[in-house]
Write an enzyme that holds these catalytic residues in place. Structure first.
Site, PDB file in Angstrom:
ATOM      1  N   LEU A 134       0.798  -1.229   0.000  1.00  0.00           N
ATOM      2  CA  LEU A 134       0.000   0.000   0.000  1.00  0.00           C
ATOM      3  C   LEU A 134       0.834   1.284   0.000  1.00  0.00           C
ATOM      4  O   LEU A 134       0.487   2.274   0.633  1.00  0.00           O
ATOM      5  CB  LEU A 134      -1.000  -0.007   1.173  1.00  0.00           C
ATOM      6  CG  LEU A 134      -2.033  -1.148   1.081  1.00  0.00           C
ATOM      7  CD1 LEU A 134      -2.822  -1.287   2.382  1.00  0.00           C
ATOM      8  CD2 LEU A 134      -3.002  -0.943  -0.085  1.00  0.00           C
ATOM      9  N   CYS A 145      -7.544  -4.549   4.828  1.00  0.00           N
ATOM     10  CA  CYS A 145      -6.355  -4.049   5.518  1.00  0.00           C
ATOM     11  C   CYS A 145      -6.401  -4.441   6.980  1.00  0.00           C
ATOM     12  O   CYS A 145      -7.475  -4.528   7.561  1.00  0.00           O
ATOM     13  CB  CYS A 145      -6.317  -2.521   5.465  1.00  0.00           C
ATOM     14  SG  CYS A 145      -6.358  -1.934   3.818  1.00  0.00           S
ATOM     15  N   ASN A 170     -10.991  -7.882  -4.343  1.00  0.00           N
ATOM     16  CA  ASN A 170      -9.575  -7.574  -4.147  1.00  0.00           C
ATOM     17  C   ASN A 170      -8.764  -8.838  -4.481  1.00  0.00           C
ATOM     18  O   ASN A 170      -9.330  -9.841  -4.897  1.00  0.00           O
ATOM     19  CB  ASN A 170      -9.347  -7.138  -2.694  1.00  0.00           C
ATOM     20  CG  ASN A 170      -8.269  -6.077  -2.607  1.00  0.00           C
ATOM     21  OD1 ASN A 170      -7.210  -6.209  -3.222  1.00  0.00           O
ATOM     22  ND2 ASN A 170      -8.524  -5.016  -1.866  1.00  0.00           N
ATOM     23  N   THR A 171      -7.457  -8.789  -4.325  1.00  0.00           N
ATOM     24  CA  THR A 171      -6.605  -9.946  -4.676  1.00  0.00           C
ATOM     25  C   THR A 171      -6.842 -11.122  -3.718  1.00  0.00           C
ATOM     26  O   THR A 171      -7.322 -10.938  -2.599  1.00  0.00           O
ATOM     27  CB  THR A 171      -5.125  -9.543  -4.611  1.00  0.00           C
ATOM     28  OG1 THR A 171      -4.876  -8.950  -3.336  1.00  0.00           O
ATOM     29  CG2 THR A 171      -4.772  -8.560  -5.706  1.00  0.00           C
ATOM     30  N   GLY A 188      -7.661  -4.165 -14.046  1.00  0.00           N
ATOM     31  CA  GLY A 188      -6.497  -4.049 -13.171  1.00  0.00           C
ATOM     32  C   GLY A 188      -5.207  -4.510 -13.806  1.00  0.00           C
ATOM     33  O   GLY A 188      -4.561  -3.782 -14.584  1.00  0.00           O
TER      34      GLY A 188
HETATM   35  C1  LIG Z   1       0.151  -4.102  -8.013  1.00  0.00           C
HETATM   36  C2  LIG Z   1      -1.251  -4.050  -7.442  1.00  0.00           C
HETATM   37  C3  LIG Z   1      -1.567  -3.071  -6.513  1.00  0.00           C
HETATM   38  C4  LIG Z   1      -2.856  -3.010  -5.968  1.00  0.00           C
HETATM   39  N1  LIG Z   1      -3.166  -2.020  -5.057  1.00  0.00           N
HETATM   40  C5  LIG Z   1      -4.439  -1.938  -4.563  1.00  0.00           C
HETATM   41  C6  LIG Z   1      -4.801  -0.885  -3.667  1.00  0.00           C
HETATM   42  O1  LIG Z   1      -3.995   0.001  -3.332  1.00  0.00           O
HETATM   43  N2  LIG Z   1      -6.077  -0.863  -3.172  1.00  0.00           N
HETATM   44  C7  LIG Z   1      -7.008  -1.822  -3.537  1.00  0.00           C
HETATM   45  O2  LIG Z   1      -8.154  -1.756  -3.078  1.00  0.00           O
HETATM   46  N3  LIG Z   1      -6.705  -2.796  -4.425  1.00  0.00           N
HETATM   47  C8  LIG Z   1      -5.447  -2.883  -4.930  1.00  0.00           C
HETATM   48  N4  LIG Z   1      -5.137  -3.880  -5.827  1.00  0.00           N
HETATM   49  C9  LIG Z   1      -6.178  -4.846  -6.242  1.00  0.00           C
HETATM   50  C10 LIG Z   1      -6.776  -4.487  -7.607  1.00  0.00           C
HETATM   51  O3  LIG Z   1      -7.389  -3.216  -7.587  1.00  0.00           O
HETATM   52  C11 LIG Z   1      -7.800  -5.544  -8.053  1.00  0.00           C
HETATM   53  O4  LIG Z   1      -8.855  -5.615  -7.110  1.00  0.00           O
HETATM   54  C12 LIG Z   1      -7.197  -6.936  -8.182  1.00  0.00           C
HETATM   55  O5  LIG Z   1      -5.872  -6.869  -8.707  1.00  0.00           O
HETATM   56  C13 LIG Z   1      -8.028  -7.856  -9.094  1.00  0.00           C
HETATM   57  O6  LIG Z   1      -8.191  -7.305 -10.382  1.00  0.00           O
HETATM   58  P1  LIG Z   1      -7.195  -7.649 -11.636  1.00  0.00           P
HETATM   59  O7  LIG Z   1      -7.070  -9.151 -11.675  1.00  0.00           O
HETATM   60  O8  LIG Z   1      -7.887  -7.078 -12.829  1.00  0.00           O
HETATM   61  O9  LIG Z   1      -5.910  -7.001 -11.324  1.00  0.00           O
HETATM   62  C14 LIG Z   1      -3.853  -3.965  -6.370  1.00  0.00           C
HETATM   63  C15 LIG Z   1      -3.508  -4.933  -7.330  1.00  0.00           C
HETATM   64  C16 LIG Z   1      -2.234  -4.992  -7.873  1.00  0.00           C
HETATM   65  C17 LIG Z   1      -1.922  -6.050  -8.906  1.00  0.00           C
END
Ligand SMILES: Cc1cc2nc3c(=O)[nH]c(=O)nc-3n(C[C@H](O)[C@H](O)[C@H](O)COP(=O)(O)O)c2cc1C
Length: 311
Positions: free
Chosen positions: A74, A131, A192-193, A265
Protein backbone atom coordinates in the site's frame (compact mmCIF):
# COMPACT_ATOMS: atom_id res chain seq x y z
CA UNK A 1 -25.69 1.57 -34.23
CA UNK A 2 -25.53 4.11 -31.43
CA UNK A 3 -25.11 2.30 -28.12
CA UNK A 4 -26.00 3.98 -24.83
CA UNK A 5 -23.17 2.84 -22.54
CA UNK A 6 -24.10 5.01 -19.56
CA UNK A 7 -24.79 3.48 -16.18
CA UNK A 8 -25.39 4.62 -12.61
CA UNK A 9 -23.51 3.10 -9.69
CA UNK A 10 -24.87 4.04 -6.29
CA UNK A 11 -25.89 7.53 -7.42
CA UNK A 12 -22.72 8.09 -9.45
CA UNK A 13 -23.51 8.54 -13.12
CA UNK A 14 -20.85 7.14 -15.48
CA UNK A 15 -20.61 7.68 -19.25
CA UNK A 16 -19.63 4.03 -19.55
CA UNK A 17 -19.07 1.11 -17.16
CA UNK A 18 -15.27 0.76 -17.47
CA UNK A 19 -13.11 1.92 -14.55
CA UNK A 20 -9.45 1.25 -13.81
CA UNK A 21 -8.68 -0.85 -10.72
CA UNK A 22 -6.86 0.62 -7.73
CA UNK A 23 -3.10 0.14 -7.61
CA UNK A 24 -2.78 -0.84 -11.27
CA UNK A 25 -3.17 2.57 -12.90
CA UNK A 26 -1.14 4.82 -10.60
CA UNK A 27 -3.03 8.03 -9.88
CA UNK A 28 -4.33 8.05 -13.47
CA UNK A 29 -2.49 11.03 -14.91
CA UNK A 30 0.68 8.94 -15.51
CA UNK A 31 -1.28 7.20 -18.29
CA UNK A 32 -2.29 10.37 -20.16
CA UNK A 33 0.45 9.82 -22.78
CA UNK A 34 -0.90 6.37 -23.65
CA UNK A 35 -4.65 6.85 -23.88
CA UNK A 36 -7.40 9.44 -23.88
CA UNK A 37 -8.37 9.34 -20.20
CA UNK A 38 -11.70 11.04 -20.96
CA UNK A 39 -12.86 7.86 -22.67
CA UNK A 40 -12.88 5.96 -19.38
CA UNK A 41 -15.98 5.69 -17.22
CA UNK A 42 -13.72 6.51 -14.29
CA UNK A 43 -10.32 6.21 -12.69
CA UNK A 44 -9.92 4.51 -9.31
CA UNK A 45 -6.75 5.84 -7.71
CA UNK A 46 -4.00 3.93 -5.92
CA UNK A 47 -5.11 3.33 -2.33
CA UNK A 48 -4.49 6.43 -0.19
CA UNK A 49 -3.78 6.70 3.52
CA UNK A 50 -3.66 9.75 5.76
CA UNK A 51 0.16 9.81 5.77
CA UNK A 52 2.53 8.73 2.97
CA UNK A 53 3.66 5.09 3.05
CA UNK A 54 6.79 3.52 1.55
CA UNK A 55 5.30 0.05 1.22
CA UNK A 56 7.17 -3.24 1.43
CA UNK A 57 10.78 -3.90 0.38
CA UNK A 58 11.38 -5.60 -3.01
CA UNK A 59 10.78 -8.04 -4.57
CA UNK A 60 7.15 -6.91 -4.45
CA UNK A 61 5.83 -8.39 -7.71
CA UNK A 62 6.15 -11.93 -9.08
CA UNK A 63 4.62 -13.36 -12.25
CA UNK A 64 2.64 -16.60 -11.90
CA UNK A 65 0.88 -18.72 -14.54
CA UNK A 66 -1.76 -16.34 -15.95
CA UNK A 67 -1.44 -14.12 -12.92
CA UNK A 68 0.48 -11.63 -10.83
CA UNK A 69 1.44 -11.95 -7.19
CA UNK A 70 2.03 -8.63 -5.42
CA UNK A 71 2.89 -7.34 -1.99
CA UNK A 72 3.33 -3.64 -2.65
CA UNK A 73 2.32 -2.86 0.92
CA UNK A 74 0.00 0.00 0.00
CA UNK A 75 2.77 2.46 -0.91
CA UNK A 76 1.21 5.85 -1.59
CA UNK A 77 1.88 9.59 -1.44
CA UNK A 78 -0.59 10.28 1.37
CA UNK A 79 -3.76 12.35 1.28
CA UNK A 80 -2.19 15.82 1.56
CA UNK A 81 0.29 15.35 -1.31
CA UNK A 82 -2.44 13.77 -3.44
CA UNK A 83 -4.82 16.69 -2.86
CA UNK A 84 -2.16 19.31 -3.60
CA UNK A 85 -0.05 17.77 -6.39
CA UNK A 86 -2.24 15.24 -8.22
CA UNK A 87 -5.95 15.90 -7.80
CA UNK A 88 -6.07 19.25 -9.67
CA UNK A 89 -4.79 17.59 -12.88
CA UNK A 90 -6.81 14.43 -12.36
CA UNK A 91 -10.02 16.42 -11.93
CA UNK A 92 -9.48 17.96 -15.38
CA UNK A 93 -9.20 14.65 -17.26
CA UNK A 94 -12.91 14.54 -18.14
CA UNK A 95 -13.61 11.30 -16.33
CA UNK A 96 -14.92 10.34 -12.91
CA UNK A 97 -12.40 10.30 -10.09
CA UNK A 98 -12.89 7.58 -7.49
CA UNK A 99 -10.46 7.65 -4.58
CA UNK A 100 -9.56 4.29 -3.07
CA UNK A 101 -8.50 4.62 0.57
CA UNK A 102 -7.72 2.72 3.75
CA UNK A 103 -6.71 3.21 7.37
CA UNK A 104 -5.17 1.39 10.29
CA UNK A 105 -8.15 1.99 12.57
CA UNK A 106 -11.85 2.84 12.32
CA UNK A 107 -11.00 6.39 13.43
CA UNK A 108 -8.43 6.79 10.65
CA UNK A 109 -10.91 5.54 8.04
CA UNK A 110 -13.48 8.02 9.33
CA UNK A 111 -10.99 10.91 9.27
CA UNK A 112 -9.99 10.05 5.70
CA UNK A 113 -13.64 9.98 4.67
CA UNK A 114 -14.28 13.40 6.21
CA UNK A 115 -11.27 14.94 4.45
CA UNK A 116 -12.08 13.34 1.09
CA UNK A 117 -15.68 14.50 1.44
CA UNK A 118 -14.43 18.09 1.42
CA UNK A 119 -12.28 17.70 -1.70
CA UNK A 120 -13.77 19.05 -4.92
CA UNK A 121 -12.90 16.87 -7.90
CA UNK A 122 -13.38 13.61 -5.97
CA UNK A 123 -16.57 12.04 -7.32
CA UNK A 124 -16.76 8.89 -5.23
CA UNK A 125 -14.88 6.82 -2.67
CA UNK A 126 -13.82 3.19 -2.76
CA UNK A 127 -13.20 1.75 0.67
CA UNK A 128 -10.46 -0.89 0.85
CA UNK A 129 -11.34 -3.06 3.85
CA UNK A 130 -8.74 -5.75 3.09
CA UNK A 131 -6.36 -4.05 5.52
CA UNK A 132 -5.22 -5.07 8.98
CA UNK A 133 -7.05 -3.57 11.93
CA UNK A 134 -3.99 -2.65 13.98
CA UNK A 135 -6.00 -2.14 17.19
CA UNK A 136 -7.68 -5.56 16.82
CA UNK A 137 -4.57 -7.69 16.43
CA UNK A 138 -4.06 -7.14 12.71
CA UNK A 139 -7.01 -9.10 11.33
CA UNK A 140 -8.30 -7.44 8.16
CA UNK A 141 -11.47 -5.35 8.59
CA UNK A 142 -13.03 -7.06 5.60
CA UNK A 143 -12.80 -10.62 6.85
CA UNK A 144 -15.69 -10.35 9.34
CA UNK A 145 -19.17 -8.88 8.72
CA UNK A 146 -19.14 -7.02 12.08
CA UNK A 147 -15.83 -5.20 11.54
CA UNK A 148 -16.67 -4.51 7.88
CA UNK A 149 -20.01 -2.97 8.94
CA UNK A 150 -18.36 -0.93 11.70
CA UNK A 151 -15.83 0.69 9.38
CA UNK A 152 -18.47 1.26 6.67
CA UNK A 153 -20.85 2.93 9.15
CA UNK A 154 -18.06 5.18 10.48
CA UNK A 155 -17.16 6.27 6.94
CA UNK A 156 -20.81 6.69 5.91
CA UNK A 157 -21.34 9.06 8.82
CA UNK A 158 -18.59 11.36 7.46
CA UNK A 159 -19.36 11.49 3.73
CA UNK A 160 -22.28 12.03 1.40
CA UNK A 161 -20.25 10.94 -1.64
CA UNK A 162 -20.98 7.67 -3.40
CA UNK A 163 -19.38 4.96 -1.26
CA UNK A 164 -18.21 1.71 -2.87
CA UNK A 165 -16.92 -0.94 -0.45
CA UNK A 166 -14.34 -3.28 -1.96
CA UNK A 167 -14.77 -6.87 -0.84
CA UNK A 168 -12.04 -9.40 -0.15
CA UNK A 169 -12.28 -12.96 -1.46
CA UNK A 170 -10.76 -14.12 1.84
CA UNK A 171 -14.09 -14.09 3.67
CA UNK A 172 -17.75 -15.02 3.40
CA UNK A 173 -18.29 -12.36 0.73
CA UNK A 174 -22.08 -12.64 0.78
CA UNK A 175 -22.24 -12.09 4.54
CA UNK A 176 -19.81 -9.15 4.36
CA UNK A 177 -21.68 -7.64 1.37
CA UNK A 178 -24.98 -7.80 3.28
CA UNK A 179 -23.32 -6.25 6.34
CA UNK A 180 -21.80 -3.30 4.47
CA UNK A 181 -25.01 -2.71 2.50
CA UNK A 182 -26.84 -2.53 5.83
CA UNK A 183 -24.20 -0.09 7.13
CA UNK A 184 -24.77 2.38 4.31
CA UNK A 185 -22.56 1.35 1.35
CA UNK A 186 -23.94 2.58 -1.99
CA UNK A 187 -22.22 -0.23 -3.94
CA UNK A 188 -19.67 -3.01 -3.53
CA UNK A 189 -16.74 -4.00 -5.73
CA UNK A 190 -15.81 -7.67 -6.17
CA UNK A 191 -12.96 -8.37 -5.63
CA UNK A 192 -9.58 -7.57 -4.15
CA UNK A 193 -6.60 -9.95 -4.68
CA UNK A 194 -6.62 -13.53 -3.38
CA UNK A 195 -4.11 -14.23 -0.55
CA UNK A 196 -1.32 -16.29 -2.12
CA UNK A 197 2.40 -17.08 -2.06
CA UNK A 198 5.18 -18.50 -4.23
CA UNK A 199 8.44 -20.20 -3.21
CA UNK A 200 11.71 -20.58 -5.12
CA UNK A 201 12.85 -24.17 -4.43
CA UNK A 202 16.42 -23.34 -5.54
CA UNK A 203 16.85 -20.93 -2.64
CA UNK A 204 14.10 -22.28 -0.35
CA UNK A 205 13.00 -18.67 0.00
CA UNK A 206 9.68 -16.97 -0.68
CA UNK A 207 9.61 -15.12 -4.00
CA UNK A 208 8.15 -12.02 -2.29
CA UNK A 209 10.14 -10.23 0.42
CA UNK A 210 6.86 -9.97 2.34
CA UNK A 211 6.55 -13.80 2.12
CA UNK A 212 2.85 -13.66 1.17
CA UNK A 213 0.93 -11.41 -1.20
CA UNK A 214 -2.19 -11.12 -3.31
CA UNK A 215 -2.94 -12.90 -6.59
CA UNK A 216 -4.59 -11.09 -9.51
CA UNK A 217 -4.91 -11.39 -13.29
CA UNK A 218 -6.71 -13.86 -15.58
CA UNK A 219 -6.00 -16.74 -13.17
CA UNK A 220 -8.46 -15.28 -10.65
CA UNK A 221 -11.26 -14.31 -13.06
CA UNK A 222 -13.55 -17.33 -12.53
CA UNK A 223 -13.33 -16.79 -8.76
CA UNK A 224 -14.25 -13.13 -9.15
CA UNK A 225 -17.13 -13.89 -11.53
CA UNK A 226 -18.59 -16.39 -9.06
CA UNK A 227 -18.21 -13.92 -6.20
CA UNK A 228 -19.94 -11.23 -8.28
CA UNK A 229 -22.75 -13.67 -9.13
CA UNK A 230 -23.28 -14.64 -5.48
CA UNK A 231 -23.08 -11.09 -4.13
CA UNK A 232 -25.32 -9.57 -6.83
CA UNK A 233 -28.07 -12.01 -5.90
CA UNK A 234 -27.68 -11.27 -2.19
CA UNK A 235 -27.80 -7.44 -2.10
CA UNK A 236 -29.87 -4.76 -3.82
CA UNK A 237 -27.03 -2.22 -4.17
CA UNK A 238 -24.97 -2.27 -7.41
CA UNK A 239 -21.92 -4.48 -7.78
CA UNK A 240 -18.70 -3.58 -9.62
CA UNK A 241 -16.83 -6.60 -11.05
CA UNK A 242 -13.01 -6.79 -10.78
CA UNK A 243 -10.58 -9.64 -11.39
CA UNK A 244 -8.63 -10.69 -14.44
CA UNK A 245 -10.52 -8.64 -17.02
CA UNK A 246 -8.43 -8.47 -20.20
CA UNK A 247 -11.11 -8.01 -22.90
CA UNK A 248 -14.66 -6.87 -23.52
CA UNK A 249 -15.89 -10.48 -23.34
CA UNK A 250 -14.18 -10.92 -19.96
CA UNK A 251 -15.95 -7.80 -18.69
CA UNK A 252 -19.30 -9.05 -20.01
CA UNK A 253 -18.95 -12.22 -17.91
CA UNK A 254 -19.13 -9.98 -14.82
CA UNK A 255 -21.95 -7.87 -16.25
CA UNK A 256 -24.07 -10.91 -17.07
CA UNK A 257 -23.34 -12.27 -13.58
CA UNK A 258 -24.84 -9.06 -12.16
CA UNK A 259 -22.18 -6.35 -12.19
CA UNK A 260 -23.24 -2.83 -13.18
CA UNK A 261 -19.66 -1.76 -13.89
CA UNK A 262 -16.20 -3.27 -14.16
CA UNK A 263 -12.64 -2.40 -13.16
CA UNK A 264 -9.60 -3.30 -15.26
CA UNK A 265 -6.50 -4.05 -13.17
CA UNK A 266 -3.55 -6.31 -13.96
CA UNK A 267 -4.25 -5.99 -17.70
CA UNK A 268 -2.83 -2.43 -17.47
CA UNK A 269 0.62 -3.90 -16.81
CA UNK A 270 0.71 -5.67 -20.17
CA UNK A 271 -1.17 -3.00 -22.14
CA UNK A 272 -1.60 0.55 -20.80
CA UNK A 273 -4.60 0.93 -23.14
CA UNK A 274 -6.33 -2.19 -21.79
CA UNK A 275 -9.28 -0.34 -20.26
CA UNK A 276 -10.12 1.38 -23.56
CA UNK A 277 -9.82 -1.96 -25.38
CA UNK A 278 -12.26 -3.47 -22.87
CA UNK A 279 -14.65 -0.58 -23.48
CA UNK A 280 -14.39 -0.98 -27.27
CA UNK A 281 -15.08 -4.69 -26.84
CA UNK A 282 -18.24 -4.05 -24.81
CA UNK A 283 -19.47 -1.52 -27.36
CA UNK A 284 -18.77 -3.90 -30.28
CA UNK A 285 -20.67 -6.68 -28.51
CA UNK A 286 -23.67 -4.39 -28.00
CA UNK A 287 -23.64 -3.35 -31.67
CA UNK A 288 -23.27 -6.96 -32.85
CA UNK A 289 -26.13 -8.17 -30.66
CA UNK A 290 -28.37 -5.13 -31.31
CA UNK A 291 -28.23 -4.06 -27.65
CA UNK A 292 -29.13 -0.34 -27.62
CA UNK A 293 -28.68 0.20 -23.88
CA UNK A 294 -25.70 -1.45 -22.20
CA UNK A 295 -27.48 -1.52 -18.83
CA UNK A 296 -30.02 -4.07 -20.10
CA UNK A 297 -27.15 -6.61 -20.05
CA UNK A 298 -26.66 -6.31 -16.28
CA UNK A 299 -27.59 -9.64 -14.65
CA UNK A 300 -28.76 -11.00 -18.02
CA UNK A 301 -27.18 -14.44 -17.51
CA UNK A 302 -29.35 -17.26 -18.82
CA UNK A 303 -29.35 -20.38 -16.65
CA UNK A 304 -31.44 -23.53 -16.61
CA UNK A 305 -31.98 -23.38 -12.87
CA UNK A 306 -30.15 -22.58 -9.64
CA UNK A 307 -26.58 -23.85 -9.20
CA UNK A 308 -26.29 -27.02 -7.10
CA UNK A 309 -23.13 -28.74 -5.87
CA UNK A 310 -19.78 -28.61 -7.67
CA UNK A 311 -18.00 -31.29 -9.63
C1 LIG B 1 0.15 -4.10 -8.01
C2 LIG B 1 -1.25 -4.05 -7.44
C3 LIG B 1 -1.57 -3.07 -6.51
C4 LIG B 1 -2.86 -3.01 -5.97
N1 LIG B 1 -3.17 -2.02 -5.06
C5 LIG B 1 -4.44 -1.94 -4.56
C6 LIG B 1 -4.80 -0.89 -3.67
O1 LIG B 1 -3.99 0.00 -3.33
N2 LIG B 1 -6.08 -0.86 -3.17
C7 LIG B 1 -7.01 -1.82 -3.54
O2 LIG B 1 -8.15 -1.76 -3.08
N3 LIG B 1 -6.70 -2.80 -4.43
C8 LIG B 1 -5.45 -2.88 -4.93
N4 LIG B 1 -5.14 -3.88 -5.83
C9 LIG B 1 -6.18 -4.85 -6.24
C10 LIG B 1 -6.78 -4.49 -7.61
O3 LIG B 1 -7.39 -3.22 -7.59
C11 LIG B 1 -7.80 -5.54 -8.05
O4 LIG B 1 -8.86 -5.62 -7.11
C12 LIG B 1 -7.20 -6.94 -8.18
O5 LIG B 1 -5.87 -6.87 -8.71
C13 LIG B 1 -8.03 -7.86 -9.09
O6 LIG B 1 -8.19 -7.31 -10.38
P1 LIG B 1 -7.19 -7.65 -11.64
O7 LIG B 1 -7.07 -9.15 -11.68
O8 LIG B 1 -7.89 -7.08 -12.83
O9 LIG B 1 -5.91 -7.00 -11.32
C14 LIG B 1 -3.85 -3.96 -6.37
C15 LIG B 1 -3.51 -4.93 -7.33
C16 LIG B 1 -2.23 -4.99 -7.87
C17 LIG B 1 -1.92 -6.05 -8.91
Amino acid sequence: MNVDLSVEIGGLRLKNPVLTASGTFGYGIEFADYLDLSRLGGIVTKGLSLLPRRGNPPPRIVETPSGLLNAIGLENVGLENFARDILPALAKTGTRVIVNFFGDSVEEYAQMAAELDGLGGVDALELNISCPNVKAGGMAFGTRPESAAAVTAAVRARTGKTLIVKLSPACDAVAVARAVAGAGADAVSCMNTIPAMAIDPATRRPRLANVTGGLSGPAVRPVAVKMTFDVARAVTIPVVGVGGIMSGDDALEFVMAGASGVEVGTANFTDPCAAVRVLDGIEAYCARHRVREYRTLIGSLLTDGAPTSCG
